[in-house]
Design an enzyme around this catalytic site. Structure first.
Site, short mmCIF file in Angstrom:
data_model
loop_
_atom_site.label_atom_id
_atom_site.label_comp_id
_atom_site.label_asym_id
_atom_site.label_seq_id
_atom_site.Cartn_x
_atom_site.Cartn_y
_atom_site.Cartn_z
N HIS A 38 8.63 -6.61 11.30
CA HIS A 38 9.16 -5.32 11.08
C HIS A 38 10.14 -4.94 12.02
CE1 HIS A 38 6.20 -4.47 8.15
NE2 HIS A 38 5.10 -4.52 9.01
N ASP A 91 2.63 -12.29 5.52
CA ASP A 91 2.00 -10.69 5.74
C ASP A 91 1.84 -10.15 4.72
OD1 ASP A 91 1.77 -9.45 8.61
OD2 ASP A 91 2.19 -8.04 7.03
N HIS A 121 2.54 -7.08 4.46
CA HIS A 121 3.62 -5.95 4.62
C HIS A 121 5.10 -6.56 4.41
CE1 HIS A 121 0.26 -4.20 7.13
NE2 HIS A 121 0.59 -3.40 6.39
N ASP A 157 -3.09 -10.24 7.25
CA ASP A 157 -3.61 -9.12 6.83
C ASP A 157 -3.77 -9.15 5.01
OD1 ASP A 157 -0.89 -9.01 6.77
OD2 ASP A 157 -0.60 -7.17 7.91
C1 X5A Z 1 2.76 -6.57 11.39
C2 X5A Z 1 2.14 -5.54 10.64
C3 X5A Z 1 1.56 -3.31 10.05
C4 X5A Z 1 2.03 -1.87 10.42
C5 X5A Z 1 1.11 -1.03 9.59
C6 X5A Z 1 1.60 0.33 10.19
N1 X5A Z 1 2.31 -4.44 10.75
N2 X5A Z 1 0.96 1.36 9.30
O1 X5A Z 1 1.11 -5.86 10.01
ZN ZN Z 2 1.37 -6.71 8.08
#
Ligand code: X5A
Ligand code: ZN
Length: 657
Positions: A152, A192, A194, A285
């Site tokens: 991110h 991931d 996200h 995740d």
């Molecule tokens: C690296 C990662 C997730 C951030 C979530 C914030 N970040 N709500 O999995």
């Molecule tokens: Zn993530």
């Protein structure tokens, strides 16, 4: 014969199986953690759990251990601004101590402590080290067990638990600093859950890097919650076509969904791109059991995804850990991946469920959009294939907002849960993984019982309540929630009023900052009328919310509020949950029944009401953000107009005892 003996001579190891796999783990990356012992999903136990698992299964002993190294500033600045580099270098120094928390609070989902700088340098440096060794051919592949994660992090911004973009730094290092190694084209696969927004931006115009990310998107409502992760984002200029996003429309995606994407998007494209090296942003995740991800990829699923990639780039693959917040899930998924790297074949297992209909739709959209760049994507997929799908279930709810989603199927809640049971058991069939309920047996007992969770505070706002179920945070909230093991949204939503007094008290909270928060007087009072939003959720979800409302480090190895408690509460009226008795909402209150299902809420015990009365604890109006979210809940739930809702909160907040 000759070829064979050459091979044996050429490589120092067993030529028909063992491959040289590098591993990096360094305790110093554990010193980055949330300040003041605050619980946080991105914590040191994540990499410890993975490391312990690899050691205890005698897998690390078959790997080559590498030393973690701090990354050089020069390499950081190929991806990040000088400013950002300096901030992360200095954030842990003494002179920053007083400003640290304030700086973090201005960023999106970031904390800092005394260990953050060193950990960030080691995380990026470790991925660089692993990438260099694999590029040189000293190793076949490697796994960097690092944190903080990176994908991110943008040029000038830490966000989403990420400080430096580890994978982007390693990628640009190979391309720009080590041309002699002959790595000219790199594939980055970001699995991931996200979107890898930072990595996407880094290589947006760069055709040497094919960035591929599959993630929950939900039309821009899933973190990082914008359109950057949509499939229309394909890169620009010379980089056009070298950025591929596969945005899920819903959670609960599993092996079948991911493997369909591999077979019908990723693998055909990689065949054409023909990378010299592959770097995986390996967050776990999307794994089954993850509290933030809400997806269902099994260790077997990860092993097949990885094996399919090992057929490219002569197997030169580096995995860098990103997210992943269920310790058992990430340990088992990591183990499966390292086994694949060592053995060059998937682990034993199978998964039989079909992809969602929405998955096929997204795959078609991506193929259409990118077919001009990658001819193998240009054809339409046969309907014989895309008709094979798992029923997509939309939970029916009284939430008026979702009713205009005309294309989707609405069915009664009973039918939904019946079908869900079938689908769930089908998708678990023959999958040799551990679902959330096999990790923690009590969960299977309480996951099938529905109750009404009655809310009078910020949880009246559906988006706020969903944070406790799906994980994440809403506006005004200072830190994210971990969510429930069962990420399904409430099956129904109802509003009722109850003759109990609503009051606001205490100085401040971690979640909302200064200002009082809502409590319900445990005793009935016919003079009072409190609006409550009732969510039909499982007793398992109620337990997970009870834990989050009472922030504690209880490990949930047994339920806080079990079936026995549920059976006895109608006689007792309320039950004080001892395991979280330090929490402010540990008193579970029984408010009656609705369609044979008990209505439960959580509030303070009577003794705390006495302290409010005596002035020992302050009655205090809510802060603006907190009051706003209460008003938002009441208005969106069509209970009160904004004006009346404001007056209602105001009155409850100023009424003396
Ligand atoms: C690296 C990662 C997730 C951030 C979530 C914030 N970040 N709500 O999995
Ligand atoms: Zn993530």
């Amino acid at each position: 014969m000759e070829v064979e003996s050459n091979k044996i001579k050429g490589s120092g190891n067993n030529y028909n199986c063992q491959r040289r796999v590098g591993l990096i783990y360094d305790e110093r990356m554990c010193s980055h953690c949330a300040p003041d012992g605050e619980p946080h999903p991105e914590n040191p136990n994540r990499i410890k759990a993975i490391w312990n698992k690899l050691q205890n299964s005698n897998i690390s002993q078959r790997c080559v251990m590498l030393n973690a190294k701090a990354v050089e500033d020069k390499l950081i600045q190929a991806v990040h601004s000088k400013n950002h580099n300096n901030l992360i270098r200095n954030i842990s120094s003494k002179v920053y101590a007083s400003r640290r928390n304030r700086i973090a609070s201005k960023l999106n989902s970031i904390y800092f402590n005394e260990g953050s700088s060193e950990a960030a340098y080691l995380a990026a440096g470790s991925v660089v080290e692993a990438a260099e060794k694999v590029a040189k051919g000293e190793l076949d592949s490697a796994f960097a067990i690092v944190r903080p994660p990176g994908h991110h992090a943008e040029e000038n911004e830490a966000m989403g638990f990420c400080l430096f973009n580890n994978v982007a730094i390693a990628t640009s290092f190979l391309l720009n600093e080590r041309p002699e190694l002959g790595i000219k084209k790199i594939l980055i696969v970001d699995w991931d859950v996200h979107h890898g927004n930072g990595t996407q931006k880094t290589f947006w115009q760069d055709p040497r890097v094919l960035f591929f990310s599959v993630h929950r998107h939900e039309f821009g409502s899933f973190y990082p919650a914008n359109d950057d992760g949509f499939y229309t984002m394909i890169g620009e200029g010379p980089g056009s076509g070298y950025n591929i996003n596969v945005p899920w429309e819903n959670g609960r995606c599993g092996d079948a969904d991911y493997l369909a994407v591999w077979d019908h998007i990723l693998v055909p494209v990689v065949e054409e791109f023909n990378p010299d090296m592959i770097i995986i942003s390996a967050g776990f995740d999307a794994a089954v059991g993850d509290p933030l991800g809400g997806c269902r990829v099994t260790p077997y699923g990860y092993s097949v995804m990885l094996k399919k990639l090992m057929d490219f780039a002569q197997g030169k693959i580096v995995l860098a850990l990103e997210g992943g917040y269920n310790l058992e899930s990430i340990a088992n998924s990591s183990l499966a991946c390292v086994e694949v790297l060592l053995e060059n074949k998937p682990i034993r297992g199978s998964s039989e469920a079909y992809p969602f209909e929405s998955t096929w739709r997204v795959i078609q959209e991506v193929r259409q959009k990118l077919g001009v760049f990658w001819p193998s994507l240009a054809d339409e997929l046969p309907t014989k294939l895309t008709n094979q799908n798992a029923p997509h279930i939309l939970i029916s709810s009284s939430d008026s907002k979702s009713e205009d989603e005309g294309a989707k199927l609405f069915v009664s809640a009973d039918l939904v849960s019946a079908v869900e049971d079938v689908v769930t058991s089908l998708s678990n069939l023959k999958v040799e993984d551990q679902t959330a309920s096999t990790f923690v047996p009590w969960r299977s007992d309480v996951s099938k019982i529905d109750i009404w969770y009655a809310t009078y505070g910020s949880n009246m706002s559906r988006s706020r309540l969903l944070c406790y179920i799906e994980g994440g945070k809403v506006e005004g909230m200072k830190k994210p929630c971990s969510g429930s093991m069962d990420g399904h949204p409430p099956k129904e939503i109802l509003w009722r009023t109850f003759s109990h007094r609503l009051l606001f008290g205490r100085e401040s909270t971690h979640t909302w900052g200064p200002g009082g928060i809502a409590f319900l007087h445990p005793k009935r009072d016919n003079q009072c009328k409190t609006h409550m939003c009732l969510y039909r959720i499982t007793l398992e979800q109620f337990n997970d919310i009870l834990l989050q409302e009472n922030v504690s480090n209880y490990d949930m190895s047994s339920p806080l509020f079990d079936v026995d408690a549920l059976n006895s509460i109608s006689n007792k009226g309320s039950i004080s949950v001892e395991a979280v008795k330090e929490g402010w909402y540990h008193n579970v209150l029984y408010l009656g029944k609705e369609r044979e299902m008990p209505i439960l809420t959580m509030t303070c015990p009577l003794s705390v009401i006495e302290s409010f009365k005596s002035g020992e604890l302050p009655l205090r109006p809510p802060c603006k953000e907190y009051a706003n979210i209460l008003v938002k809940g009441l208005v969106e739930g069509n209970q009160l107009t904004e004006e009346v809702a404001k007056a209602y909160i105001e009155e409850a907040a100023t009424e003396p005892f």
